[in-house]
Enzyme design. Structure first.
Site, PDB file in Angstrom:
ATOM      1  N   ASP A 101       8.054 -73.968  90.429  1.00 41.88           N
ATOM      2  CA  ASP A 101       7.930 -75.069  91.396  1.00 41.88           C
ATOM      3  C   ASP A 101       9.254 -75.646  91.864  1.00 41.88           C
ATOM      4  O   ASP A 101       9.343 -76.799  92.259  1.00 41.88           O
ATOM      5  CB  ASP A 101       7.075 -76.185  90.768  1.00 41.88           C
ATOM      6  CG  ASP A 101       7.593 -76.607  89.401  1.00 41.88           C
ATOM      7  OD1 ASP A 101       8.782 -76.352  89.119  1.00 41.88           O
ATOM      8  OD2 ASP A 101       6.821 -77.191  88.616  1.00 41.88           O
ATOM      9  N   HIS A 214      16.227 -84.572  82.793  1.00 39.69           N
ATOM     10  CA  HIS A 214      16.849 -84.268  84.087  1.00 39.69           C
ATOM     11  C   HIS A 214      16.014 -84.645  85.305  1.00 39.69           C
ATOM     12  O   HIS A 214      16.501 -84.663  86.413  1.00 39.69           O
ATOM     13  CB  HIS A 214      17.190 -82.779  84.183  1.00 39.69           C
ATOM     14  CG  HIS A 214      15.988 -81.885  84.318  1.00 39.69           C
ATOM     15  ND1 HIS A 214      15.389 -81.640  85.518  1.00 39.69           N
ATOM     16  CD2 HIS A 214      15.267 -81.206  83.410  1.00 39.69           C
ATOM     17  CE1 HIS A 214      14.359 -80.834  85.348  1.00 39.69           C
ATOM     18  NE2 HIS A 214      14.253 -80.561  84.066  1.00 39.69           N
ATOM     19  N   ARG A 216      14.138 -85.758  88.553  1.00 36.43           N
ATOM     20  CA  ARG A 216      14.522 -86.648  89.662  1.00 36.43           C
ATOM     21  C   ARG A 216      13.798 -87.994  89.617  1.00 36.43           C
ATOM     22  O   ARG A 216      14.395 -89.036  89.860  1.00 36.43           O
ATOM     23  CB  ARG A 216      14.176 -85.976  90.996  1.00 36.43           C
ATOM     24  CG  ARG A 216      15.268 -85.128  91.536  1.00 36.43           C
ATOM     25  CD  ARG A 216      14.880 -84.583  92.910  1.00 36.43           C
ATOM     26  NE  ARG A 216      16.048 -84.133  93.630  1.00 36.43           N
ATOM     27  CZ  ARG A 216      16.740 -83.057  93.299  1.00 36.43           C
ATOM     28  NH1 ARG A 216      16.406 -82.327  92.263  1.00 36.43           N
ATOM     29  NH2 ARG A 216      17.804 -82.705  94.000  1.00 36.43           N
TER      30      ARG A 216
END
Ligand code: UD1
Ligand code: UDP
Length: 390
Positions: A101, A214, A216
């Site tokens: 993805d 990590h 977003r």
């Protein structure tokens, strides 16, 4: 049966999609009388991609080298599609394979679609049904799913999600996740780490808490809160080592170093090569992460995992008990981890469980499915079914 060799272009570009594509590439390459394999690295990641390529000894036929420091999703998308289109135009493969993805995944499938090339999606059907979580991955995989012709679903849940979206069941196969194939290739008894510090840390025989972050949607305050919870845990448990390989994204590095630097038992280290990472994981006592792949690998070892997310597209291990969704609230993370580190029976409840993600044969199944698609062979593939840990 058709005997003509088919050209398969395999597109990857970040750490996780390359780790999970590696077993497929290695299997495809064994089948020389059926397939010619073209490997295309967008290099959306650079150093973290190179680490994986070197562990699996993959030398891409094309390296598009698109990574830029602090890249935006738009520039990444633009650069990837332009360069991928050039390669697909030149190579005209019979099929494109993409994994997962990431932006590389979605753009790879779109570039193939524009050239009318069939697409196979490895790790298809993961869904949270929340377009903001994970961002932008939920939309990347949905878009890839709507373009793809073959869907390699890792689990029954993933298959059901695809069928609900009216994808024909003839094109959906439960293969297991290739992440477990990759693990099996990379695990070693009495492993010597490439990173010398890990030899020292593991020799100390202290319990290890392994951390990665990590995502977003966790940037900024949520990530800061999670780091502060780790800080409190490290202070409360000075007899344990907290090992944190920090993602190279400057936004992540800043928060992590700002909150966790200069604590004796917290080791902020560079990303580990995959083999070091999974071998260290197998020695860890607890894992705290927002990663997708790590959520799948932990249950293989039966190691409890606290997932720093509001929702997960990997509900299987939550159901079986190895994974707990803790969210991003500092206090909740601290309390939940503290309870596990203090309370043996709570810990044991999570530690012994089922591994729902694969049996190490996902790549083999996928390759047989591709042969069937091209009518090169007609062996019915037995779908992956999770088994109880022995
Ligand atoms: C990407 C994927 C995410 C996946 C993650 C795995 C997208 C939109 N995001 O997120 O789905 O979970 O990879 O790690 O596809 N950087 C380096 N060197 C590297 C890698 C990254 O310096 O080897 C830095 C660069 O400044 C780069 C930044 O990290 O611009 C962000 O990389 P990017 O691929 O855009 O996003 P990730 O957060 O890594
Ligand atoms: N990983 C690694 N080195 C590290 C941290 C993680 O090789 O220092 C591996 C891990 O084993 C897993 C994958 O990277 O297979 C997960 O990647 P990441 O968390 O970056 O992405 P996600 O899975 O969340 O998309």
């Amino acid at each position: 049966m058709k005997k003509e060799i088919k050209k398969i272009a395999v597109i990857f570009g970040t750490r996780p999609d390359t780790i999970k594509m590696a077993p497929i590439i290695l299997e495809l390459k064994k089948e020389k009388e059926f397939f010619k394999v073209i490997t295309i690295a967008t290099a959306q990641h650079r150093q973290m991609l190179d680490q994986v390529l070197s562990v699996f000894k993959i030398n891409p036929d094309y390296d598009l080298n698109i990574m830029q420091p602090n890249q935006t999703l738009a520039t990444l998308t633009k650069n990837a599609i332009e360069k991928l289109d050039e390669v697909l135009a030149k190579e005209a493969p019979d099929m494109v394979l993409v994994q997962g993805d990431t932006t590389t995944t979605f753009v790879g499938s779109l570039a193939a679609f524009y050239r009318r090339i069939p697409v196979g999606h490895v790790e298809a059907g993961l869904r949270t049904n929340d377009k903001a979580n994970p961002f932008p991955e939920e939309i990347n995989r949905r878009l890839t799913g709507s373009i793809s012709d073959i869907h390699f679903a890792p689990t029954d849940t993933a298959k059901k999600a695809l069928l609900k979206e009216n994808i024909s069941s003839e094109n959906v196969f439960i293969t297991g996740n290739t992440v477990i194939d990759a693990l099996k290739i990379s695990m070693q008894k009495n492993y010597e780490y490439n990173d010398g510090l890990l030899n020292q840390i593991t020799a100390e025989k202290k319990k290890i808490v392994l951390i990665t972050m990590h995502r977003r949607e966790n940037w900024g305050e949520p990530m800061r809160g999670a780091c502060l919870a780790i800080k409190k845990l490290a202070e409360k448990y000075p007899n344990m080592n907290f090992v944190f390989p920090v993602h190279l994204n400057p936004i992540v590095k800043e928060v992590v170093h700002d909150t966790l630097e200069n604590i004796n038992n917290v080791f902020l280290i560079a990303p580990l090569d995959y083999q070091d990472f999974v071998n260290l994981m197998s020695k860890s006592h607890l894992i705290v992460t927002d990663s997708g792949g790590v959520q799948e690998e932990g249950p293989y070892f039966g190691i409890p995992i606290l997932v720093l997310r509001k929702v997960t597209e990997r509900p299987e291990a939550v159901k079986y008990g190895t994974v707990k969704l803790v969210g991003l609230d500092e206090k909740t993370i601290f309390k939940t981890a503290d309870k596990l580190l203090r309370n043996k029976s709570e810990y044991n409840k999570m530690a012994s469980s089922v591994n729902p993600y694969g049996d190490g044969f996902a790549a083999k199944r996928s390759i047989q499915i591709i042969k069937n698609y091209f009518s090169m062979s007609k062996i019915k593939v037995k779908e992956f079914i999770p088994k109880k840990r022995k």
